[in-house]
Design a protein around this motif. Structure first.
Motif, short mmCIF file in Angstrom:
data_model
loop_
_atom_site.label_atom_id
_atom_site.label_comp_id
_atom_site.label_asym_id
_atom_site.label_seq_id
_atom_site.Cartn_x
_atom_site.Cartn_y
_atom_site.Cartn_z
N MET A 146 0.84 -1.20 0.00
CA MET A 146 0.00 0.00 0.00
C MET A 146 0.88 1.25 0.00
SD MET A 146 -3.37 0.54 0.44
CE MET A 146 -4.64 0.57 1.63
N ILE A 147 0.52 2.22 -0.84
CA ILE A 147 1.23 3.49 -0.77
C ILE A 147 0.22 4.60 -0.42
CG2 ILE A 147 3.01 2.81 -2.45
CD1 ILE A 147 1.64 4.81 -4.43
N ILE A 148 0.76 5.73 0.06
CA ILE A 148 -0.08 6.89 0.36
C ILE A 148 0.29 7.97 -0.66
CG2 ILE A 148 -0.84 8.50 2.16
CD1 ILE A 148 -0.96 5.50 3.00
N MET A 149 -0.72 8.56 -1.26
CA MET A 149 -0.47 9.67 -2.20
C MET A 149 -1.25 10.89 -1.71
SD MET A 149 -0.98 7.70 -5.84
CE MET A 149 -0.09 8.77 -6.96
N LYS A 150 -0.54 11.96 -1.40
CA LYS A 150 -1.24 13.16 -0.94
C LYS A 150 -1.18 14.25 -2.01
CE LYS A 150 -1.22 17.42 0.80
NZ LYS A 150 -0.41 18.63 0.57
N PHE A 151 -2.34 14.83 -2.28
CA PHE A 151 -2.41 15.92 -3.26
C PHE A 151 -2.92 17.18 -2.58
CE2 PHE A 151 -2.67 12.01 -5.62
CZ PHE A 151 -1.78 12.23 -6.66
N GLY A 152 -2.22 18.29 -2.79
CA GLY A 152 -2.57 19.54 -2.13
C GLY A 152 -3.67 20.29 -2.85
N GLY A 153 -3.97 21.46 -2.32
CA GLY A 153 -5.10 22.26 -2.80
C GLY A 153 -5.07 22.59 -4.28
N THR A 154 -3.87 22.90 -4.82
CA THR A 154 -3.85 23.26 -6.24
C THR A 154 -4.05 22.03 -7.12
OG1 THR A 154 -1.45 23.25 -6.11
CG2 THR A 154 -2.48 25.40 -6.20
N SER A 155 -3.65 20.84 -6.63
CA SER A 155 -3.83 19.62 -7.42
C SER A 155 -5.29 19.24 -7.57
CB SER A 155 -3.07 18.44 -6.78
OG SER A 155 -1.73 18.77 -6.61
N VAL A 156 -6.15 19.79 -6.67
CA VAL A 156 -7.60 19.56 -6.83
C VAL A 156 -8.29 20.92 -7.02
CG1 VAL A 156 -7.78 17.39 -5.57
CG2 VAL A 156 -7.88 19.53 -4.29
N GLY A 157 -7.50 21.93 -7.43
CA GLY A 157 -7.96 23.31 -7.42
C GLY A 157 -8.91 23.72 -8.54
N SER A 158 -9.10 22.86 -9.52
CA SER A 158 -10.03 23.20 -10.61
C SER A 158 -10.54 21.90 -11.21
CB SER A 158 -9.28 23.99 -11.69
OG SER A 158 -8.35 23.14 -12.33
N PRO A 159 -11.64 21.96 -11.96
CA PRO A 159 -12.14 20.74 -12.60
C PRO A 159 -11.07 20.06 -13.46
CG PRO A 159 -13.79 22.47 -12.72
CD PRO A 159 -12.57 23.10 -12.14
N GLN A 160 -10.30 20.87 -14.21
CA GLN A 160 -9.25 20.28 -15.06
C GLN A 160 -8.23 19.51 -14.21
OE1 GLN A 160 -10.25 23.33 -15.00
NE2 GLN A 160 -10.85 23.97 -17.05
N GLN A 170 3.82 9.45 -0.71
CA GLN A 170 4.13 10.43 -1.77
C GLN A 170 3.39 11.73 -1.51
OE1 GLN A 170 3.02 8.49 -5.42
NE2 GLN A 170 4.72 7.02 -5.30
N ILE A 171 4.13 12.83 -1.52
CA ILE A 171 3.51 14.15 -1.36
C ILE A 171 3.61 14.83 -2.72
CG2 ILE A 171 3.57 16.34 -0.08
CD1 ILE A 171 3.26 14.15 1.92
N TRP A 172 2.47 14.99 -3.37
CA TRP A 172 2.45 15.58 -4.71
C TRP A 172 2.16 17.07 -4.61
CZ3 TRP A 172 3.07 12.94 -9.46
CH2 TRP A 172 3.26 11.55 -9.33
N THR A 173 3.01 17.90 -5.22
CA THR A 173 2.81 19.34 -5.19
C THR A 173 2.98 19.89 -6.59
OG1 THR A 173 5.12 19.87 -4.87
CG2 THR A 173 3.86 19.41 -2.89
N ASP A 174 3.33 21.17 -6.67
CA ASP A 174 3.49 21.82 -7.97
C ASP A 174 4.93 22.10 -8.29
OD1 ASP A 174 1.03 21.84 -8.87
OD2 ASP A 174 0.52 23.87 -8.22
#
Ligand code: ASP
Ligand code: MG
Length: 439
Positions: free
Chosen positions: A1-15, A215-219
């Motif tokens: 199992m892995i953990i993937m975290k996505f911040g506010g901008t990664s979910v910041g718009s429909p696109q 995993q911490i996913w950012t911009d």
């Protein structure tokens, strides 16, 4: 199992939500931790402030505005009418809830309940999107397993047990979505892990279930050797140790929440910082792997205040420092840097709450001076105590910088200098040139 975290901008718009699916829709079992859509938590903070100040009309306008934004988001996010109407229903439940606080007493508990809405909404909207796209996934309510204890530290036993129970309900599933940032406190009330806390959620969850990787996913393509907001020429650091990453996060690298390294380090789970805009980039791997000696990165932390206490009583005395530190302990105020001479001690704090009271008590010890608008610039890496040259290289680089305080030798991973915030940028540039040959 892995953990993937996505911040506010990664979910910041429909696109952005749509492109997220490409990153998580594969066979690997994972828990995906999401922040609120960017800007939402700030709006919720503003709404709470208005309610505290009894500016209920202002709060109502802000709530309407935020709801309107979300109405637009869902129109664009989904293709089917049934998804849109499900999402409308969801939004009306959450926004009616937030609105209910404009009609009643407002305390810290109501504020925490309001702040939790951002992540509850983003995860639900994303789950609906996955359902629409026929991607099999399960939404795990973080409030069923995330819990902090009386010291505001994660209650790992509780979290591990309850998260495992939640996962066990879905033995054949491999994609789980959950909320970052929100948690219950020691009383079981809704609370949060403080601003930027979704990273912390991800590492707590990773530690709680013994994940293979967090995993911490950012911009940005990983932790950089210097602050890209002030310095043009920076590069991503391929590898960091847990200790180096913790120092960098604490001393100003905005990419990671300051305490989020601790749970990963305690269970020795690697943390990888990755870029949603450039998923193939290697990013930064944070692990316990041995590191070569040398400079790794510099970071700066603003808003620092120094307190200098000068006292004849310190000369050849013992117990003086303990008495000084006890004052800070009573006010639960962390100290970042200290420097002593035989008759004086300087120390730094990063917030000035209670400072008046602290100063009244410190005045008993001698002459107290306070200075504000300072920054700690930390140089992080591995500097073995027996190796010459590191201090020399730093002082050389800082030849033209007025340094207010130095901390060296506290650990082999950090050398910090204190400068006026107005010359922070010059300091970062000077170190970039002197330590990394980047001009
Ligand atoms: N949504 C929260 C915040 O804006 C938590 C996070 O994004 O990490 O601080
Ligand atoms: Mg963040």
């Amino acid at each position: 199992m892995i953990i993937m975290k996505f911040g506010g901008t990664s979910v910041g718009s429909p696109q952005r939500m749509h492109s997220l699916i490409g990153l998580i829709d594969n066979a690997e079992a994972k828990i995906v931790v999401l922040s609120a859509m960017s800007g939402t938590t700030n709006s919720l903070v503003e709404i709470s402030q208005a309610l505290y100040q009894k500016e209920n009309d202002k709060a109502a306008i802000l709530i309407d505005l935020l709801e309107k934004n979300y109405s637009n988001v869902i129109q664009e996010l989904y293709t089917t009418e049934s998804s849109v109407s499900k999402a409308k229903e969801l939004l009306s439940i959450h926004f009616d809830y937030v609105r209910s606080f404009t009609r009643d007493l407002f305390t810290i508990n109501e504020e925490r309940a309001i702040l939790a809405q951002g992540e509850l909404i983003s995860t639900a909207l994303f789950q609906y999107l996955l359902e629409e796209k026929k991607v099999q996934s399960v939404l795990l309510p973080a409030l069923n397993f995330m819990r902090m204890n009386e010291n505001s530290e994660p209650d790992m036993g509780f979290i591990s047990e309850n998260l495992r129970l939640e996962l066990a309900k879905h033995p054949s599933e491999s994609l789980f979505i959950t909320q970052g940032y929100i948690s219950r406190n020691d009383f079981g009330e809704i609370d949060n892990l403080k601003r930027g806390g979704s990273d912390y959620t991800a590492t707590i969850i990773g530690a709680a279930i013994g994940a293979e990787e967090i995993q911490i996913w950012t911009d940005i393509d990983g932790m950089h050797n210097n602050d890209p907001r002030f310095v043009n020429k920076t590069f991503p650091i391929a590898k960091l140790t847990f200790d180096e990453a913790a120092e960098l996060a604490y001393f100003g690298a905005k990419i990671l929440h300051p305490t989020c390294i601790l749970p990963a380090k305690s269970q020795n789970i690697p943390v990888r910082l990755l870029n949603t805009m450039q998923p193939e980039a290697l990013g930064t791997l944070i692990s316990s792997e041995n590191q070569t000696e040398g400079f790794r990165a510099v970071a700066a932390k603003d808003g620092i205040t120094t307190i200098n206490i000068k006292s004849g009583r310190m000369l050849l005395a013992y117990g003086f420092l303990r008495a000084v530190f006890e004052v800070f302990e009573r006010y639960k105020k962390p100290i970042d840097m200290i420097a002593t001479s035989e008759v004086a001690v300087s120390l730094t704090v990063d917030n000035t709450d209670d400072l008046e009271n602290i100063l009244v008590e410190l005045n008993e010890f001698g002459i107290v001076n306070v200075e504000t608008n300072l920054s700690i610039v930390s140089i992080v890496g591995l500097f073995p105590a027996e190796k010459p040259g590191y201090a020399g290289a730093i002082f050389d680089a800082l030849r033209s910088i007025p340094v207010r305080m130095i901390s060296y030798g506290g650990s082999e991973n950090n050398i910090s200098v204190l400068v006026e915030t107005k010359i922070k940028k010059d300091t970062l540039l000077a170190l970039n040139k002197g330590l990394f040959q980047l001009d």
